[in-house]
Design a protein around this motif. Structure first.
Motif, short mmCIF file in Angstrom:
data_model
loop_
_atom_site.label_atom_id
_atom_site.label_comp_id
_atom_site.label_asym_id
_atom_site.label_seq_id
_atom_site.Cartn_x
_atom_site.Cartn_y
_atom_site.Cartn_z
N LYS A 1 0.82 -1.21 0.00
CA LYS A 1 0.00 0.00 0.00
C LYS A 1 0.86 1.26 0.00
N THR A 2 1.92 1.24 0.79
CA THR A 2 2.79 2.42 0.87
C THR A 2 3.44 2.69 -0.48
N LEU A 3 3.95 1.65 -1.11
CA LEU A 3 4.58 1.82 -2.42
C LEU A 3 3.54 2.26 -3.47
N ASN B 1 1.22 6.50 -6.95
CA ASN B 1 0.06 7.31 -7.33
C ASN B 1 0.21 8.77 -6.93
N ASN B 2 1.42 9.14 -6.51
CA ASN B 2 1.72 10.53 -6.15
C ASN B 2 0.85 11.01 -4.99
N LYS B 3 0.63 10.12 -4.02
CA LYS B 3 -0.16 10.47 -2.85
C LYS B 3 0.71 10.35 -1.60
N GLU B 4 0.26 11.00 -0.54
CA GLU B 4 1.01 10.96 0.71
C GLU B 4 0.62 9.72 1.51
N PRO B 5 1.57 9.16 2.27
CA PRO B 5 1.25 7.99 3.11
C PRO B 5 0.47 8.42 4.34
N GLU B 6 -0.06 7.44 5.05
CA GLU B 6 -0.78 7.74 6.28
C GLU B 6 -0.82 6.51 7.18
N ASP B 7 -1.09 6.77 8.44
CA ASP B 7 -1.35 5.68 9.38
C ASP B 7 -2.84 5.71 9.66
N ILE B 8 -3.56 4.73 9.11
CA ILE B 8 -5.02 4.75 9.16
C ILE B 8 -5.54 4.71 10.59
N PHE B 9 -4.91 3.89 11.44
CA PHE B 9 -5.41 3.73 12.81
C PHE B 9 -4.97 4.86 13.74
N PHE B 10 -3.82 5.47 13.46
CA PHE B 10 -3.32 6.58 14.28
C PHE B 10 -2.96 7.75 13.36
N GLU C 1 -2.97 10.81 13.65
CA GLU C 1 -2.25 11.96 14.22
C GLU C 1 -0.73 11.80 14.15
N ARG C 2 -0.27 10.57 13.91
CA ARG C 2 1.17 10.35 13.83
C ARG C 2 1.69 10.74 12.44
N GLU C 3 2.82 11.40 12.42
CA GLU C 3 3.40 11.85 11.15
C GLU C 3 3.93 10.66 10.36
N SER C 4 3.55 10.58 9.11
CA SER C 4 4.01 9.50 8.23
C SER C 4 5.05 10.05 7.26
N THR C 5 6.11 9.28 7.05
CA THR C 5 7.14 9.68 6.09
C THR C 5 7.54 8.47 5.26
N PHE C 6 7.97 8.73 4.03
CA PHE C 6 8.58 7.66 3.25
C PHE C 6 9.55 8.22 2.23
N ARG C 7 10.60 7.45 2.04
CA ARG C 7 11.59 7.74 1.00
C ARG C 7 11.85 6.46 0.23
N ILE C 8 11.91 6.59 -1.10
CA ILE C 8 12.24 5.45 -1.96
C ILE C 8 13.28 5.95 -2.94
N PHE C 9 14.47 5.36 -2.91
CA PHE C 9 15.57 5.91 -3.70
C PHE C 9 16.46 4.79 -4.22
N ASP C 10 17.23 5.11 -5.28
CA ASP C 10 18.12 4.11 -5.88
C ASP C 10 19.50 4.18 -5.26
N GLU C 11 20.44 3.44 -5.86
CA GLU C 11 21.79 3.34 -5.28
C GLU C 11 22.55 4.66 -5.29
N THR C 12 22.10 5.62 -6.11
CA THR C 12 22.76 6.94 -6.15
C THR C 12 22.16 7.89 -5.15
N GLY C 13 21.08 7.49 -4.49
CA GLY C 13 20.40 8.38 -3.56
C GLY C 13 19.27 9.17 -4.20
N ALA C 14 19.09 9.01 -5.52
CA ALA C 14 18.03 9.73 -6.23
C ALA C 14 16.68 9.07 -6.00
N ALA C 15 15.64 9.91 -5.79
CA ALA C 15 14.29 9.38 -5.59
C ALA C 15 13.85 8.60 -6.82
#
Length: 725
Positions: A46-48, A53-62, A64-78
């Motif tokens: 779901k997160t991926l 889909n160019n949407k922000e992640p979330e914690d459905i049950f909580f 109020e908690r801040e959600s973050t995600f990073r997905i990057f290749d071996e060069t560090g590029a998103a």
């Protein structure tokens, strides 16, 4: 080419934290993740998918908690969001948006575009003028299609069929009307009202009666619209300027008209005489009285300015067509240029479409693959291949269900097909759309991270192996990097073997201190071969007992089978069987030299087992090995049976139990009445979690690996406490 993909998530759909690098550097080897239900599999997918889909992640049950995600290749590029394709377990509504890109012949498409480009240019020019005439700003194709009862893509054909009417100038009087006002949703709703329809019908009858008495006009033959068209044509062609005249017949008498002004005056006079008739004027007032709302004010003004329209409202469909024809007459130059271009190109287009129908497209390659590999009660075909190849319309997939009675296959609507398919067959149909998407990406050379979430659920073995075979096809293309998630250990083991996944690319999910881990799976395809060499480890030794016990049963060694059963169920000698005796049992079943000598271990096997279980429970990490889980399961069962036997207190009954001992003891305890609620709750949990996990069979890995290490440790402690109480 991307060789590594790293993820860093916090508070994403139940994943508190996850940091991992997926490595594809070894010959594009897939990453295979076995995740017991509820651990992380769908949360990761779901997160991926949110990222893709160019949407922000979330914690459905909580939330109020801040959600973050990073997905990057071996060069560090998103990672490019479009380069991620997440395949859910099933999505019956999914259809690949790229299916129309699977063209076989760019040459045909180019030739078609060249011919149709000129037609399209002239069509756009005409439609631009029609927008001005009609007042419509968008969907003009759709409005024309609606008026002439054709599909939107057939508008050009419908326009071509109107050539004669446009040349004859019929209905030109309607060009002053604005389609947008005359046929708005509010007006159409009004005209559907029964009372309004009755008023209009009455108005029309009176109008026709008066028309029958007209000096010049005749119903169905020559009306004021025809007369105005003739007047315009005569003036445009210089009829009167050339010294000619026309005669109007009135009650058998002819009156000569020598100028265009006199002709127009005569027509207008007769029209006014009809429309201002007292009876008709009275009916018009009644119709006008229904137009009281602000939304209908523009329509009312149109009727006041053009009262002849009221009589046309009794057949709204015919009026729509007359209005469009009047617009085409007004824009005759552009219209006839378009029709001439269309007519001259029709044969060329037909020839190209005929060639396109013969083309072998990649759609057919996908469908052939699907029909050959997947076992479903239907076959798939592309019906409108010619139009689809030329990108005139999207490909239409048709389904044919075989007649088991030997008759011809029957074409089936998708909705009806869905009602008759099993879940596995619906999933196979979903896979067809997935294959279309994958093949379209392959053709376009789109490097893609493909994430598959339990793609083989509900499949029978034939279809499950068809999926594995297609995954192998994908793995062979360096543009596709596969992350395969599953909670099905049998599927995990199959993929691991067939796709050659090993080392740190075969992973198990694990939770540690709230965070999610993906750790290398150290379990070999045949753990028993490793266990036999490491029997001096008490945990391994205990875990091997069910394996050797089943071997003894298979070879007919009933004595050893009974002795080893006493180490899995509470019997007379369960607590006294020594390690030395166990070694002798192993010697009688396993070939000499094929297993490690564990005579260095001393004491009773039961004590060895309990000590091992206690030590396992002291491990902080919940990621337990297969042998640790088996040992705990054996320990839990023995403690539970010991507890039940003491509560039942009926040695004769216990001695006569032949098989399914744990279940029979539980049922006997329940029948006694006065059960301790805490004991009964614990025993029920034992029955739920352990009985089927300790016997060797082809699926023994999956249920016990699915079992949470935390739950097994908790249950052992709980059962032990009940025994000690």
């Amino acid at each position: 080419m991307t060789v590594k993909v790293s993820v860093n998530f916090t508070n994403c759909y139940g994943i508190d934290a996850l940091a991992h690098t997926f490595d594809f550097s070894n010959n594009n080897m897939p990453v295979l993740v076995y995740a017991p239900n509820g651990v992380m599999k769908t949360s990761l997918a779901k997160t991926l998918k949110q990222y893709a889909n160019n949407k922000e992640p979330e914690d459905i049950f909580f939330p109020e908690r801040e959600s973050t995600f990073r997905i990057f290749d071996e060069t560090g590029a998103a990672l490019d969001r479009q380069s991620i394709f997440v395949i859910d377990p099933i999505d019956e509504k999914y259809q690949s948006a790229r299916i129309s890109t699977l063209l076989a012949s760019e040459d045909l498409k180019s030739r078609y575009d060249q011919i149709f480009g000129s037609i399209a240019e002239k069509k756009d020019g005409l439609l631009k003028n029609l927008r001005k005439s009609s007042g419509l700003t968008k969907d003009i194709d759709l409005s024309i299609a609606d008026a002439f009862k054709v599909k939107k893509e057939d508008v050009l054909v419908a326009l071509a069929r109107l050539e004669r009417e446009v040349r004859e100038g019929a209905h030109s009087a309607f060009s002053v009307l604005k389609y947008k006002v005359l046929f708005s949703d509010k007006v159409i709703d009004l005209l559907q009202n029964a009372d309004v329809k009755a008023l209009i019908d009455d108005y029309t009858k009176i109008y026709e009666q008066i028309l029958d008495q007209s000096s010049y006009f005749k119903k169905g033959v020559f009306n004021h619209s025809n007369a105005e068209t003739i007047a315009k044509n005569l003036k445009a062609n210089g009829w009167f300027d050339g010294g000619h005249s026309v005669n109007l017949n009135h009650d058998g008498e002819r009156s000569e008209i020598k100028t265009d002004g006199d002709l127009i005056s005569a027509i207008e006079g007769e029209k006014d005489r009809i429309l201002k008739d007292p009876k008709l004027a009275e009916m018009f007032q009644k119709v006008d009285g229904t137009l009281t709302t602000a939304e209908l004010r523009s329509f009312r003004d149109y009727l006041i300015e053009n009262p002849f329209v009221v009589a046309e409202l009794s057949d709204i469909d015919a009026l729509k067509q007359k209005v469009w024809i009047s617009y085409l007459i007004e824009n005759g130059h552009e219209y006839f240029e378009l029709i001439e271009e269309y007519d001259s190109s029709k044969e060329k287009i037909r020839a190209i479409i005929a060639e396109a129908e013969k083309e072998q497209t990649q759609w057919e390659a996908v469908i052939a693959l699907f029909n050959d590999r997947f076992s479903v009660p239907f076959k798939v075909q592309v019906e409108n291949k010619g139009d689809a190849v030329l990108n005139v319309s999207a490909p239409q997939i048709a389904f044919y269900v075989d007649d088991r009675g030997g008759g011809a296959a029957r074409k089936m609507d998708r909705a009806i097909l869905d009602r008759g398919l099993s879940n596995g067959e619906k999933r196979a149909l979903y896979i067809l759309n997935i294959i279309f998407e994958v093949e379209a990406r392959r053709k376009a050379g789109i490097e893609t991270l493909v994430v598959l979430d339990d793609i083989a659920d509900s499949f029978d073995y034939k279809n499950k192996y068809a999926i594995v075979e297609y995954l192998s096809d994908m793995r062979a293309n360096e543009d596709f990097h596969l992350i395969i998630l599953t909670h099905n250990y049998d599927f995990y083991r199959t993929v691991r073997g067939r796709l050659g996944v090993y080392g740190e690319n075969k992973l198990l999910s694990n939770r540690l201190n709230g965070a999610l881990q993906l750790i290398p799976d150290s379990l070999s395809d045949n753990p028993f071969s490793g266990w036999k060499k490491n029997l001096t480890d008490p945990v391994v030794l205990v875990a091997s007992i069910p394996f050797v016990r089943n071997l003894a049963e298979y070879v007919g060694n009933e004595v050893v089978f009974g002795q080893l059963t006493a180490l899995l169920h509470v019997k007379d000698r369960t607590k006294t069987v020594s390690v030395g005796e166990l070694f002798g049992m192993y010697q009688s079943v396993l070939a000499e030299g094929s297993f490690a000598n564990f005579n260095s271990l001393k004491g009773a096997v039961f004590d060895l087992l309990m000590t091992a279980c206690i030590e396992i429970c002291e491990v902080e990490d919940d990621n337990l090995s297969l042998e640790q889980k088996i040992a705990l399961s054996i320990g839990i069962r023995l403690l539970a049976e010991e507890l039940l036997i003491s509560k039942i207190n009926d040695p004769v009954y216990v001695a006569n139990i032949g098989n399914n001992q744990t279940g029979k003891l539980i049922r006997k305890y329940e029948k006694l009445g006065g059960c301790d609620a805490g004991v009964l709750r614990t025993i029920k949990r034992v029955a739920l979690m352990t009985p089927e996990n300790i016997h060797l069979n082809s699926f023994m890995f999956e249920p016990i690996l699915d079992m949470s290490g935390h739950h097994l440790k908790s249950l052992f402690a709980e059962t032990r406490a009940c025994v000690d109480a």
